[in-house]
Design a protein around this motif. Sequence first.
Motif, PDB file in Angstrom:
ATOM      1  N   PRO A  18       0.809  -1.226   0.000  1.00  0.00           N
ATOM      2  CA  PRO A  18       0.000   0.000   0.000  1.00  0.00           C
ATOM      3  C   PRO A  18       0.844   1.279   0.000  1.00  0.00           C
ATOM      4  O   PRO A  18       0.362   2.324  -0.416  1.00  0.00           O
ATOM      5  N   SER A  19       2.083   1.205   0.419  1.00  0.00           N
ATOM      6  CA  SER A  19       2.907   2.417   0.429  1.00  0.00           C
ATOM      7  C   SER A  19       3.393   2.801  -0.967  1.00  0.00           C
ATOM      8  O   SER A  19       3.926   3.887  -1.154  1.00  0.00           O
ATOM      9  N   ALA A  20       3.189   1.939  -1.952  1.00  0.00           N
ATOM     10  CA  ALA A  20       3.629   2.238  -3.319  1.00  0.00           C
ATOM     11  C   ALA A  20       2.926   3.468  -3.869  1.00  0.00           C
ATOM     12  O   ALA A  20       3.461   4.151  -4.751  1.00  0.00           O
ATOM     13  N   GLU A  21       1.754   3.780  -3.350  1.00  0.00           N
ATOM     14  CA  GLU A  21       1.005   4.930  -3.835  1.00  0.00           C
ATOM     15  C   GLU A  21       1.372   6.228  -3.120  1.00  0.00           C
ATOM     16  O   GLU A  21       0.941   7.297  -3.530  1.00  0.00           O
ATOM     17  N   LEU A  22       2.140   6.122  -2.058  1.00  0.00           N
ATOM     18  CA  LEU A  22       2.525   7.315  -1.304  1.00  0.00           C
ATOM     19  C   LEU A  22       3.598   8.088  -2.062  1.00  0.00           C
ATOM     20  O   LEU A  22       4.438   7.523  -2.754  1.00  0.00           O
ATOM     21  N   GLU A  23       3.570   9.385  -1.872  1.00  0.00           N
ATOM     22  CA  GLU A  23       4.598  10.224  -2.479  1.00  0.00           C
ATOM     23  C   GLU A  23       5.885  10.067  -1.684  1.00  0.00           C
ATOM     24  O   GLU A  23       5.898  10.208  -0.456  1.00  0.00           O
ATOM     25  N   ARG A  24       6.952   9.744  -2.346  1.00  0.00           N
ATOM     26  CA  ARG A  24       8.245   9.520  -1.695  1.00  0.00           C
ATOM     27  C   ARG A  24       8.986  10.841  -1.525  1.00  0.00           C
ATOM     28  O   ARG A  24       8.983  11.693  -2.405  1.00  0.00           O
ATOM     29  N   GLU A  25       9.629  10.974  -0.361  1.00  0.00           N
ATOM     30  CA  GLU A  25      10.487  12.130  -0.147  1.00  0.00           C
ATOM     31  C   GLU A  25      11.781  11.914  -0.911  1.00  0.00           C
ATOM     32  O   GLU A  25      12.257  10.782  -1.033  1.00  0.00           O
ATOM     33  N   PRO A  26      12.353  12.978  -1.432  1.00  0.00           N
ATOM     34  CA  PRO A  26      13.620  12.811  -2.161  1.00  0.00           C
ATOM     35  C   PRO A  26      14.732  12.372  -1.204  1.00  0.00           C
ATOM     36  O   PRO A  26      14.677  12.645   0.003  1.00  0.00           O
ATOM     37  N   ASP A  27      15.713  11.673  -1.754  1.00  0.00           N
ATOM     38  CA  ASP A  27      16.858  11.278  -0.939  1.00  0.00           C
ATOM     39  C   ASP A  27      17.545  12.524  -0.405  1.00  0.00           C
ATOM     40  O   ASP A  27      17.627  13.550  -1.093  1.00  0.00           O
ATOM     41  N   PRO A  28      18.051  12.444   0.841  1.00  0.00           N
ATOM     42  CA  PRO A  28      18.731  13.616   1.399  1.00  0.00           C
ATOM     43  C   PRO A  28      20.004  13.933   0.622  1.00  0.00           C
ATOM     44  O   PRO A  28      20.639  13.050   0.047  1.00  0.00           O
ATOM     45  N   GLU A  29      20.338  15.205   0.604  1.00  0.00           N
ATOM     46  CA  GLU A  29      21.560  15.652  -0.062  1.00  0.00           C
ATOM     47  C   GLU A  29      22.772  15.105   0.684  1.00  0.00           C
ATOM     48  O   GLU A  29      22.765  15.022   1.913  1.00  0.00           O
ATOM     49  N   PRO A  30      23.821  14.737  -0.046  1.00  0.00           N
ATOM     50  CA  PRO A  30      25.053  14.281   0.627  1.00  0.00           C
ATOM     51  C   PRO A  30      25.614  15.387   1.523  1.00  0.00           C
ATOM     52  O   PRO A  30      25.434  16.579   1.261  1.00  0.00           O
ATOM     53  N   LEU A  31      26.276  14.971   2.588  1.00  0.00           N
ATOM     54  CA  LEU A  31      26.896  15.942   3.486  1.00  0.00           C
ATOM     55  C   LEU A  31      28.092  16.577   2.794  1.00  0.00           C
ATOM     56  O   LEU A  31      28.858  15.897   2.106  1.00  0.00           O
TER      57      LEU A  31
END
Length: 126
Positions: A18-31
Amino acid sequence: MFESLAPLDPFLDDLNDPSAELEREPDPEPLDDEAKRMVLEDLHDLDEFQSLLEPRGVRGICMECAGCEEMHYYEWEIMRSNLLNMLAHHQAHVHEPPFNPKPEEFVSWDYANGYADAVIELSSDE
């Protein structure tokens, strides 16, 4: 290593996740280099704090959460895991808080830092 610490995904390999329909947050920027240096410094400090304070009964660090305005308690290994995860994955590791923590067994980062500074200063005076 951190994957083994994460809770199991109950929908792993499930085509009807069911989480496939959720909007994903972008990966965090590298430090950047400065942020990496600060995390490495925090890891060094944490080792020092633990070596000085754990024998005195301190179980870890506490800090107020800006999001919920409540105190959060991190045992030494959880705090270390969070910092290492920052280096590896650019974000803190999700963790379970200690069950029913005893606030008197935790100190703030500032307290631990001041304690370590005082110990170092006293030992250099000898």
